[in-house]
Design a protein around this motif. Structure first.
Motif, mmCIF file in Angstrom:
data_model
loop_
_atom_site.group_PDB
_atom_site.id
_atom_site.type_symbol
_atom_site.label_atom_id
_atom_site.label_comp_id
_atom_site.label_asym_id
_atom_site.label_seq_id
_atom_site.Cartn_x
_atom_site.Cartn_y
_atom_site.Cartn_z
ATOM 1 N N VAL A 181 -48.916 11.562 -17.114
ATOM 2 C CA VAL A 181 -48.770 10.963 -18.447
ATOM 3 C C VAL A 181 -49.025 12.016 -19.524
ATOM 4 O O VAL A 181 -48.286 12.126 -20.505
ATOM 5 N N ARG A 182 -50.074 12.819 -19.344
ATOM 6 C CA ARG A 182 -50.356 13.888 -20.309
ATOM 7 C C ARG A 182 -49.195 14.885 -20.383
ATOM 8 O O ARG A 182 -48.823 15.362 -21.461
ATOM 9 N N ASP A 183 -48.640 15.225 -19.215
ATOM 10 C CA ASP A 183 -47.494 16.136 -19.190
ATOM 11 C C ASP A 183 -46.322 15.556 -19.976
ATOM 12 O O ASP A 183 -45.660 16.268 -20.739
ATOM 13 N N ASN B 264 -51.063 18.449 -22.247
ATOM 14 C CA ASN B 264 -51.729 19.393 -21.332
ATOM 15 C C ASN B 264 -51.562 20.809 -21.850
ATOM 16 O O ASN B 264 -50.918 21.676 -21.236
ATOM 17 N N TYR B 265 -52.161 21.067 -23.036
ATOM 18 C CA TYR B 265 -51.966 22.335 -23.725
ATOM 19 C C TYR B 265 -52.423 23.552 -22.894
ATOM 20 O O TYR B 265 -51.822 24.624 -22.959
ATOM 21 N N PHE B 266 -53.483 23.382 -22.164
ATOM 22 C CA PHE B 266 -54.102 24.534 -21.510
ATOM 23 C C PHE B 266 -53.859 24.562 -19.995
ATOM 24 O O PHE B 266 -54.536 25.294 -19.265
ATOM 25 N N LYS B 267 -52.903 23.770 -19.538
ATOM 26 C CA LYS B 267 -52.706 23.592 -18.100
ATOM 27 C C LYS B 267 -52.398 24.898 -17.387
ATOM 28 O O LYS B 267 -52.915 25.163 -16.301
ATOM 29 N N ASN B 268 -51.559 25.735 -17.961
ATOM 30 C CA ASN B 268 -51.145 26.961 -17.283
ATOM 31 C C ASN B 268 -51.747 28.211 -17.918
ATOM 32 O O ASN B 268 -51.212 29.313 -17.773
ATOM 33 N N ARG B 269 -52.847 28.051 -18.620
ATOM 34 C CA ARG B 269 -53.469 29.209 -19.275
ATOM 35 C C ARG B 269 -54.737 29.647 -18.555
ATOM 36 O O ARG B 269 -55.362 28.886 -17.896
#
Length: 340
Positions: free
Chosen positions: A328-330, A335-340
């Protein structure tokens, strides 16, 4: 073969009664044992607080009683995941996101909400949480991507509101993350059981219920007090079957339909007394309730294991709900920091 996900539950505001048993519990056991479903069964303690916030002890005391009732009717924790709503944080975050997709006017039009507001006498003092509980219920259902929700007929408007939220979310965020549920309804005549006094509603507050945990003597006493036909004063008087609570219960609980039909005929002709049919009903109920009572007594001897079952179920439910929340966040883009 992929199993359909089933989500259902009850508010812990007291022990469950035979009306709950007929209305949904028997169906849950049947669906659980069919092998076609992966059931999640929620004890909705947070939802119960929407109109019991000033009496949280009532909820705390009822939690384990509802768990015992579930186990006593045959819900198997190795086949069904039993969990506690307040222990699943993702449900509350999902509710917050869905609230932005629903108007106050739409919530106020929900027929189930309107009826319950009237029943509870809120008038102009409606708790926000109570008005919002269709949105919370949508979060409960969609968190587990439930495809089937066993409910009473009066809950269909709640399911429709969940479906609206699913469609709106998937359209607004151009995704297919959420799943539309369908209802699984009780068989005809089994949706609602009247109270012992003939009142259409069976409830603890009205004192007109037979509880699954009642002992044999208590059940007998309650059955002998049941409402029948007020005009059937003497045994020889013709009696009325329609609206007669004893016959309503016999229709639901007695598998011997031929005997019930004969009893109805004899009662309507005159010559069959209320005491006799009540004794017969008591025998029928004992056949149904005795094994339930025995299973409950077994689980009561090891309350620690019942609590552990709730802990294990809540841990599993958290994993599933957190996965949906991540999706849902995606979809929303949070999910601003998901891949950081």
């Amino acid at each position: 073969m992929t199993k359909e996900i089933l989500l259902t539950g009850d508010r812990p505001t007291g022990k469950l009664h035979v009306g709950h048993y007929i209305g949904s519990l028997r169906n849950r056991v049947k669906l659980q044992n069919s092998g076609d479903y992966d059931p999640y069964i929620m004890i909705a303690d947070t939802q119960a607080l929407t109109d019991n916030a000033r009496d949280p002890e009532k909820i705390r005391n009822s939690l384990i009683q509802v768990a015992l009732d579930y186990l006593s009717v045959g819900i198997d924790p190795t086949k069904s995941t039993i969990f506690v709503q307040s222990q699943i944080p993702a449900l509350f975050e999902l509710t917050a996101y869905y609230m932005d997709l629903v108007t106050v006017a739409r919530l106020e039009r929900n027929p189930t909400v309107k009826t319950e507001i009237k029943q509870k006498g809120f008038k102009d003092s409606i708790p926000v949480g109570f008005l919002n509980y269709p949105v919370s219920q949508a979060a409960d259902i969609t968190a587990f991507k439930a495809t089937v929700v066993p409910v009473g007929d009066d809950q269909e408007p709640m399911l429709e509101q969940t479906r609206e939220i699913v469609r709106t979310f998937n359209r607004v965020y151009d995704c297919d993350v959420l799943v539309e549920p369908k209802g699984y309804f009780p068989a005809k005549g089994e949706g609602r059981l009247p109270g012992l006094d003939g009142n259409a509603k069976m409830s603890k507050s009205l004192g007109n219920a037979i509880y699954l945990s009642d002992d044999e003597k208590t059940v007998q006493k309650k059955v002998m007090s049941m409402y029948t036909d007020p005009n059937h004063i003497h045994v020889e008087d013709p009696g009325q079957v329609e609206g007669n609570t004893v016959f309503t219960y016999l229709d639901v609980f007695d598998p011997d339909k031929d005997t019930v039909a004969q009893l109805k005929e004899d009662y309507q002709k005159g010559g069959l007394g209320d005491v006799k049919i009540k004794r017969y009903l008591n025998k029928v109920l004992e056949q149904e309730l005795s094994p339930i009572r025995e299973r409950r007594a077994k689980y009561e001897k090891d309350i620690d294991s019942v609590y552990q079952m709730l802990i294990d179920g809540s841990n599993k439910a958290n994993e599933v709900a957190n996965q949906t929340l991540e999706e849902v966040r995606d979809a929303i883009g949070l999910n601003y920091f998901k891949n950081r």
